[in-house]
Design a protein around this motif. Sequence first.
Motif, mmCIF file in Angstrom:
data_model
loop_
_atom_site.group_PDB
_atom_site.id
_atom_site.type_symbol
_atom_site.label_atom_id
_atom_site.label_comp_id
_atom_site.label_asym_id
_atom_site.label_seq_id
_atom_site.Cartn_x
_atom_site.Cartn_y
_atom_site.Cartn_z
ATOM 1 N N LEU A 427 22.566 10.568 -76.669
ATOM 2 C CA LEU A 427 22.676 11.499 -77.794
ATOM 3 C C LEU A 427 21.875 10.976 -78.979
ATOM 4 O O LEU A 427 21.290 11.750 -79.731
ATOM 5 C CB LEU A 427 24.160 11.617 -78.158
ATOM 6 N N GLY A 428 21.831 9.641 -79.077
ATOM 7 C CA GLY A 428 21.100 9.016 -80.178
ATOM 8 C C GLY A 428 19.633 9.408 -80.152
ATOM 9 O O GLY A 428 19.051 9.767 -81.172
ATOM 10 N N LEU A 429 19.019 9.357 -78.961
ATOM 11 C CA LEU A 429 17.599 9.717 -78.839
ATOM 12 C C LEU A 429 17.392 11.208 -79.039
ATOM 13 O O LEU A 429 16.384 11.629 -79.593
ATOM 14 C CB LEU A 429 17.066 9.303 -77.466
ATOM 15 N N LEU A 430 18.369 11.990 -78.572
ATOM 16 C CA LEU A 430 18.277 13.444 -78.771
ATOM 17 C C LEU A 430 18.197 13.747 -80.272
ATOM 18 O O LEU A 430 17.378 14.555 -80.711
ATOM 19 C CB LEU A 430 19.492 14.144 -78.152
ATOM 20 N N ILE A 431 19.049 13.058 -81.045
ATOM 21 C CA ILE A 431 19.055 13.281 -82.496
ATOM 22 C C ILE A 431 17.709 12.905 -83.094
ATOM 23 O O ILE A 431 17.178 13.609 -83.948
ATOM 24 C CB ILE A 431 20.204 12.483 -83.151
ATOM 25 N N VAL A 432 17.143 11.792 -82.611
ATOM 26 C CA VAL A 432 15.839 11.362 -83.121
ATOM 27 C C VAL A 432 14.815 12.478 -82.895
ATOM 28 O O VAL A 432 14.041 12.818 -83.788
ATOM 29 C CB VAL A 432 15.383 10.063 -82.421
ATOM 30 N N ARG A 433 14.840 13.056 -81.711
ATOM 31 C CA ARG A 433 13.871 14.120 -81.407
ATOM 32 C C ARG A 433 14.168 15.379 -82.220
ATOM 33 O O ARG A 433 13.260 16.061 -82.690
ATOM 34 C CB ARG A 433 13.896 14.416 -79.910
ATOM 35 N N GLN A 434 15.454 15.677 -82.375
ATOM 36 C CA GLN A 434 15.810 16.856 -83.190
ATOM 37 C C GLN A 434 15.343 16.662 -84.635
ATOM 38 O O GLN A 434 14.813 17.589 -85.252
ATOM 39 C CB GLN A 434 17.325 17.067 -83.173
ATOM 40 N N ILE A 435 15.530 15.441 -85.145
ATOM 41 C CA ILE A 435 15.116 15.180 -86.531
ATOM 42 C C ILE A 435 13.594 15.268 -86.638
ATOM 43 O O ILE A 435 13.055 15.870 -87.570
ATOM 44 C CB ILE A 435 15.650 13.808 -87.019
ATOM 45 N N ALA A 436 12.890 14.689 -85.640
ATOM 46 C CA ALA A 436 11.419 14.771 -85.651
ATOM 47 C C ALA A 436 10.989 16.244 -85.618
ATOM 48 O O ALA A 436 10.108 16.661 -86.375
ATOM 49 C CB ALA A 436 10.843 14.015 -84.464
ATOM 50 N N ASP A 437 11.649 17.025 -84.777
ATOM 51 C CA ASP A 437 11.341 18.465 -84.685
ATOM 52 C C ASP A 437 11.531 19.145 -86.038
ATOM 53 O O ASP A 437 10.704 19.946 -86.465
ATOM 54 C CB ASP A 437 12.278 19.154 -83.679
ATOM 55 N N SER A 438 12.652 18.828 -86.681
ATOM 56 C CA SER A 438 12.951 19.501 -87.952
ATOM 57 C C SER A 438 11.962 19.093 -89.047
ATOM 58 O O SER A 438 11.882 19.729 -90.078
ATOM 59 C CB SER A 438 14.388 19.203 -88.394
ATOM 60 N N HIS A 439 11.202 18.014 -88.786
ATOM 61 C CA HIS A 439 10.163 17.585 -89.736
ATOM 62 C C HIS A 439 8.774 17.961 -89.211
ATOM 63 O O HIS A 439 7.778 17.430 -89.707
ATOM 64 C CB HIS A 439 10.227 16.076 -89.950
ATOM 65 N N HIS A 440 8.723 18.826 -88.214
ATOM 66 C CA HIS A 440 7.454 19.238 -87.580
ATOM 67 C C HIS A 440 6.697 18.028 -87.033
ATOM 68 O O HIS A 440 5.465 17.985 -87.066
ATOM 69 C CB HIS A 440 6.567 20.009 -88.562
ATOM 70 N N GLY A 441 7.440 17.051 -86.576
ATOM 71 C CA GLY A 441 6.813 15.853 -86.007
ATOM 72 C C GLY A 441 7.195 15.695 -84.540
ATOM 73 O O GLY A 441 7.761 16.603 -83.932
#
Lengths: 462, 234
Positions: A427-441
């Motif tokens: 879940l930790g990595l999922l959050i990292v990807r979700q956060i990157a997505d929300s920053h268009h990264g």
Amino acid sequence: MKSVPKLIRRFVGLLLLSFILLVIVNILIFAVIVSRQMANARPWKTAEEVAAALTETENGVLLSDEGAETLRLSGAWAILIDNDTKAVVWHSDNLPKSVPAGYTLSDIAGLTRGYIDGYPTFTSGTESGLVVLGFPKTSFWKHMWPSWDYQLIAHAPQIALVVVIANVAVILLIYMAASTKLLRSVKPIANAIRALPSGDPVYIRETGLLSEIAFHINSTSEVLQTQKRQLQKRETARASWIAGVSHDIRTPLSTVMGYADQLQAAPGLTEEERHKAEIILKQSERIGKLVSDLNLASRLEYNMQPVRLREENAVALVRQAAADFANADPDGKYPIRWETDEKLLVCRVNADGELLRRAVANLLQNSAVHNEDGCTIYVSVEKNGESCVIHVEDDGIGASDEQIAKLNSAPHSMACDETAAEPRHGLGLLIVRQIADSHHGTAVVGRSRYGGFAAAITLECN
Amino acid sequence: MEMSGLKNRRILIVDDEQTLLDLVISVFQNDGYQNIAAAKSVGEAVRLAKEFSPELAVLDVMLPDGNGFSLMERLRQDGDYPVLFLTARGEEEDKFRGFGLGADDYVVKPFLPRELLYRVAAILRRTYREEKTVVPLKNSVIDFSRAEVIRDGEHIPLTAKEHALLSALWRGAGRIVTIDALCEAAWGDNPFGYENSLMAHICRIREKIEANPSSPVSLVTVKGLGYKLLVEDK
């Protein structure tokens, strides 16, 4: 949907082209007919030829053989009216009986532009008189008033041009009017269809020729809106439920952690008991983090987590996250190596500072969770052209190529669909990807050059 | 810095969960705090606050007869003392609301007792700093109220920047304080480009507080991240 007006324009354009072609064809046909009508001069010519073929002899007036042949071929009869007596002094053999043998001046004026007993007549002068040819009754129609306004004839080319231009202009006007009207009625429908996929509500007036289509589009929009509302309601309910559960777990977990912490430090405990208390504390902390991650992941997924973007220094944010991690690791089991180029002190990005720090913290935590015996964690920020890349790597156990491929290809959502055969982990990595997505990264994982696991978050620099 | 004064401060704890309340009380008591009062509801907390006159309040947000935010406002009508929220509500909106109303800190459950103690001690130090100005180090003592370092009986004055940096380090004593946070403490909101100046100031501070500045024992460097101030009673 831009193709609809294009289609209409093409269709109406084709119509316009057809009109213009029709005008051109008409002009051509007219020209051909006119050129053929040059034959209208034929009876006058025949009359001239016959007149020329007449000769006065001692035996009277004679028609040469050639003149007789011309007369025969034209099917006309001929008479020669004497200049002085106004009487017929010669006639062809086929002269009808109804043709008078003497004429007055007014008769001659009349027959020149008209008929004798219904026979269209054509004249030609000779030295001694007037030759009159009478053609068969249905062979020619004669204009009785053969005169034209002089100006009309003098300006005929200009008038013709004006008429053609006026025609083309009228056709163009018709085209514009038809095209505009059609486009006006099609445009709202085209716009509505274009707006439907965006999920916004759509309504168009159900009037005019296309009212039925408008009605169906409005109905479709209503159905989509209802589905959207239901989906949002369900998503909100799910996120609220997760938030509620995570909230309810936090308080009892605090008690467990608090007492485990006290127990761990309590005097008189055996080493084994102390170790057990330590495990309870560590696992409770882990549950606490999981609960927090689960809540954040669901909020990010259902767009309930506000992302407040502002200009931040990525170097300072990552450094703070690394320092926080190091501060929470007093034993130094997971030493941090700061690998950022010393010259890079500022790397400006548009980010929600709290979320980005959370993403880096999750990556650091991920290294710790998977390396229970400890590992060195290498953290760096790199400015790569227009990108800011945050690297978190370790020299721990790492992951297999298969695991890495699976992690990188896992969907960026909590949902497990039929393509995900196994329940998802990390879940930790999922959050990292979700956060990157929300920053268009982007966020990708891989093998570290230090031997363990590597993760990189790439954001756009300001 | 003397901690005993802080431990005499009156602390009001409000939480509707009896087990958690017992835990928090025991955490404070085990750490030496002597004046603790506890309430389980808004009404009880308001009544108790009038008698007890707390000097710091630890409040839960969700209470049976109201919420911690409005409770804080009511408590602040009688006395302007610091408030720390200890709550299971960890969403940013809640944190922002708490801080927006003037809370001094916001701790989300589950929490480590040590973290709670550190945060409470930090608030108390900030709020009641007049009594707490002397920080003992391995080879010297910092007196913040006089802005000087006492080493081997010698009083060495601190410049304003050195004082600001040492204050920031002291607030996070025992923990890494990042280069960026130190620059911000000394040079304000736009602290970019002061890293070299920071290093120069750190060197000068070490010359004042360390017996051997080239091998620092109280103000240590954590390479790339920042600096850590190690105090003797920590």
